[in-house]
Design a protein around this motif. Structure first.
Motif, short mmCIF file in Angstrom:
data_model
loop_
_atom_site.label_atom_id
_atom_site.label_comp_id
_atom_site.label_asym_id
_atom_site.label_seq_id
_atom_site.Cartn_x
_atom_site.Cartn_y
_atom_site.Cartn_z
N GLU A 61 -148.55 -82.28 15.19
CA GLU A 61 -148.88 -83.71 15.06
C GLU A 61 -149.09 -84.32 16.44
O GLU A 61 -149.72 -85.36 16.58
N VAL A 62 -148.54 -83.66 17.46
CA VAL A 62 -148.85 -83.93 18.86
C VAL A 62 -149.16 -82.56 19.45
O VAL A 62 -148.36 -81.62 19.27
N PRO A 63 -150.29 -82.39 20.11
CA PRO A 63 -150.65 -81.07 20.63
C PRO A 63 -149.53 -80.45 21.48
O PRO A 63 -148.96 -81.11 22.35
N GLY A 64 -149.21 -79.20 21.19
CA GLY A 64 -148.20 -78.48 21.95
C GLY A 64 -146.77 -78.72 21.52
O GLY A 64 -145.84 -78.09 22.02
N ILE A 65 -146.54 -79.64 20.59
CA ILE A 65 -145.18 -79.97 20.13
C ILE A 65 -144.98 -79.36 18.74
O ILE A 65 -145.79 -79.58 17.85
N THR A 66 -143.90 -78.61 18.57
CA THR A 66 -143.61 -78.03 17.25
C THR A 66 -142.82 -78.98 16.38
O THR A 66 -142.93 -78.95 15.16
N ASN A 67 -141.98 -79.81 17.01
CA ASN A 67 -141.17 -80.77 16.26
C ASN A 67 -140.46 -81.72 17.22
O ASN A 67 -140.24 -81.40 18.37
N CYS A 68 -140.13 -82.88 16.71
CA CYS A 68 -139.20 -83.81 17.34
C CYS A 68 -138.27 -84.21 16.20
O CYS A 68 -138.70 -84.84 15.24
N SER A 69 -137.01 -83.79 16.28
CA SER A 69 -136.10 -83.90 15.15
C SER A 69 -134.73 -84.38 15.59
O SER A 69 -134.37 -84.27 16.76
N VAL A 70 -133.98 -84.89 14.63
CA VAL A 70 -132.57 -85.21 14.84
C VAL A 70 -131.74 -84.34 13.91
O VAL A 70 -132.18 -84.01 12.80
N VAL A 71 -130.57 -83.98 14.38
CA VAL A 71 -129.65 -83.18 13.56
C VAL A 71 -128.25 -83.75 13.73
O VAL A 71 -127.86 -84.15 14.82
N SER A 72 -127.53 -83.81 12.64
CA SER A 72 -126.12 -84.21 12.65
C SER A 72 -125.32 -83.07 12.03
O SER A 72 -125.44 -82.81 10.83
N LEU A 73 -124.54 -82.40 12.87
CA LEU A 73 -123.74 -81.26 12.40
C LEU A 73 -122.34 -81.73 12.05
O LEU A 73 -121.67 -82.33 12.88
N PRO A 74 -121.88 -81.45 10.84
CA PRO A 74 -120.50 -81.79 10.48
C PRO A 74 -119.51 -81.05 11.38
O PRO A 74 -119.84 -80.02 11.96
N PRO A 75 -118.29 -81.58 11.50
CA PRO A 75 -117.27 -80.91 12.33
C PRO A 75 -117.15 -79.43 11.99
O PRO A 75 -117.16 -79.04 10.82
N GLY A 76 -117.08 -78.59 13.04
CA GLY A 76 -116.89 -77.16 12.86
C GLY A 76 -118.14 -76.37 12.48
O GLY A 76 -118.09 -75.15 12.38
N THR A 77 -119.27 -77.03 12.32
CA THR A 77 -120.51 -76.32 11.94
C THR A 77 -121.02 -75.49 13.12
O THR A 77 -120.99 -75.94 14.27
N ILE A 78 -121.49 -74.30 12.82
CA ILE A 78 -122.06 -73.42 13.83
C ILE A 78 -123.51 -73.11 13.46
O ILE A 78 -123.79 -72.65 12.36
N ILE A 79 -124.42 -73.39 14.39
CA ILE A 79 -125.79 -72.93 14.26
C ILE A 79 -125.78 -71.54 14.89
O ILE A 79 -125.60 -71.39 16.10
N GLU A 80 -125.90 -70.53 14.06
CA GLU A 80 -125.73 -69.14 14.49
C GLU A 80 -126.72 -68.75 15.58
O GLU A 80 -127.80 -69.33 15.70
N ARG A 81 -126.34 -67.75 16.32
CA ARG A 81 -127.18 -67.23 17.40
C ARG A 81 -128.56 -66.87 16.83
O ARG A 81 -128.67 -66.17 15.82
#
Length: 158
Positions: A61-81
């Motif tokens: 939607e903008v050349p060269g950009i894959t995303n512009c995002s927000v994330v809210s991770l609950p306490p203790g959440t792990i985004i795995e390797r």
């Protein structure tokens, strides 16, 4: 004299008034404004997390950009390797606390991270293509981040 007025965004993502190419033939803006309160939430693409992410901008939607995002991770959440073969990611912490870990490209699953950063409001972390990384929210609070994906150049540095 300039007058400003408040504009109410009527939908999750407001399209520009014109989609004509910009000056000198640059691609037109595809999304003018977005309201996080109205955006639909989704899961991560590489891990089932439940609906934690909201996309202001999506791929191309903008050349060269894959995303512009927000994330809210609950306490203790792990985004795995994980790693991305052809994009950079820039993460800006806006709330809460956590840890950001980065491994060397090609590192074994049993290797220790080469870098570990404390996440708190105002901290920005960047990873490149093929750099394994992991994000861990603190056990006692939510972790909020804005992140931007950028397409890697087709030619690799020598």
């Amino acid at each position: 004299r300039t007058t400003t007025m408040s504009v109410v965004i009527p939908a999750d993502r407001l399209l520009p008034a014109s989609v004509e190419p910009g000056p000198a033939g640059y691609p037109a803006v595809k999304v003018r404004s977005a309201d996080a309160d109205l955006l639909p939430a989704r899961s991560l693409y590489h891990q089932e997390t439940g609906e934690l992410i909201k996309d202001f901008l999506k791929y191309d939607e903008v050349p060269g950009i894959t995303n512009c995002s927000v994330v809210s991770l609950p306490p203790g959440t792990i985004i795995e390797r994980h790693e991305h073969p052809s994009k950079y990611e820039i993460f800006l912490t806006s709330g809460g606390r956590g840890v950001f870990k980065v491994w060397a490209p090609g590192a074994a699953e049993t290797d220790e991270p080469r870098e570990i950063f404390e996440l708190k409001p105002g901290v920005c972390c960047t990873v490149g293509p093929e750099e394994p990384h992991m994000i861990c929210a603190a056990e006692d609070c939510e972790l909020s981040m804005t992140y931007l994906g950028v397409v890697a150049p087709e030619t690799k540095a020598s």
